[in-house]
Design a protein around this motif. Sequence first.
Motif, PDB file in Angstrom:
ATOM      1  N   UNK A 141       0.831  -1.206   0.000  1.00 24.08           N
ATOM      2  CA  UNK A 141       0.000   0.000   0.000  1.00 24.08           C
ATOM      3  C   UNK A 141       0.869   1.261   0.000  1.00 24.08           C
ATOM      4  N   UNK A 142       1.976   1.223   0.725  1.00 27.43           N
ATOM      5  CA  UNK A 142       2.855   2.398   0.836  1.00 27.43           C
ATOM      6  C   UNK A 142       3.481   2.778  -0.506  1.00 27.43           C
ATOM      7  N   UNK A 143       3.534   1.853  -1.436  1.00 30.73           N
ATOM      8  CA  UNK A 143       4.139   2.140  -2.749  1.00 30.73           C
ATOM      9  C   UNK A 143       3.186   2.882  -3.686  1.00 30.73           C
ATOM     10  N   UNK A 144       1.953   3.054  -3.308  1.00 28.04           N
ATOM     11  CA  UNK A 144       0.994   3.729  -4.173  1.00 28.04           C
ATOM     12  C   UNK A 144       1.343   5.205  -4.324  1.00 28.04           C
ATOM     13  N   UNK A 145       1.343   5.675  -5.555  1.00 27.51           N
ATOM     14  CA  UNK A 145       1.647   7.079  -5.807  1.00 27.51           C
ATOM     15  C   UNK A 145       0.426   7.966  -5.609  1.00 27.51           C
ATOM     16  N   UNK A 146      -0.766   7.442  -5.903  1.00 22.19           N
ATOM     17  CA  UNK A 146      -1.994   8.224  -5.791  1.00 22.19           C
ATOM     18  C   UNK A 146      -3.044   7.375  -5.078  1.00 22.19           C
TER      19      UNK A 146
END
Length: 251
Positions: free
Chosen positions: A154-159
């Motif tokens: 989840x932390x890798x999501x940009x938006x």
Amino acid sequence: MVDPMHFDARAEIYERARPPYPEALWRRLCAVGLLAPGVRIVEFGAGSGQATAPLVEAGAEVTAVEPGPALAARLRARLPSVRVLVETAEAVALSDAAFDAAVVATAVHWLDLDVVLPKLHRALVPGGRFAVWRTVFGDPTARTAFRDQVERIVARREDPPRRSGPGELDTAAWARRLSVGDLFTEEFTELYRWSVDFSSDQVRDLFLTFSEWSAAEADAAAKAVDELGGQVTEHYLSWLILMKRADSSPA
């Protein structure tokens, strides 16, 4: 913005992947008389029937409102005694005083309550009940190696996707929101903790049904299960808010 029709596009996966609700929740609904033979229930956002089936098994007469045609078709095939309306909760036409109770299971965050609450007040008999519950997929008090991996994904999501309304664990805010307009009053709020074991394939399927998860992210979650031995125990929360219809509309 997340898409509420995400579920209909994955109707087959949704039906097989979503876990049932905890037995403690059903026992509580039985204890308050909501689950009983002949009780007339309208359910909003019924999906493929994860909550509908136990209502029918208890002898309730259920009208299910489901906007997704694929999910509605599966619901009809699974539970032919249920009256299924392929419509949104906001647009569906309901007769006055036609129901003893209403149910929304893990769908309240999709509803426009400014529209739905007055409609539901009219559709319920005096003293009618409105049961709202929701499963939170991931108990924040139960730390596991798999949940650590989920957080990294989840932390890798940009938006990150955004949804309006109270947070999924903020039951007090949800109870206040359901009380707006003095159409319904809160009887009680309860929280149930439970767990379920998943294989990597089951995790992939389940996470594909989450509206904010991409297919690549679901694959990453399944890979994490494989790396942890092929099976994980997921710790979940389900909360129940029981509301009662006010005897009369505000002046």
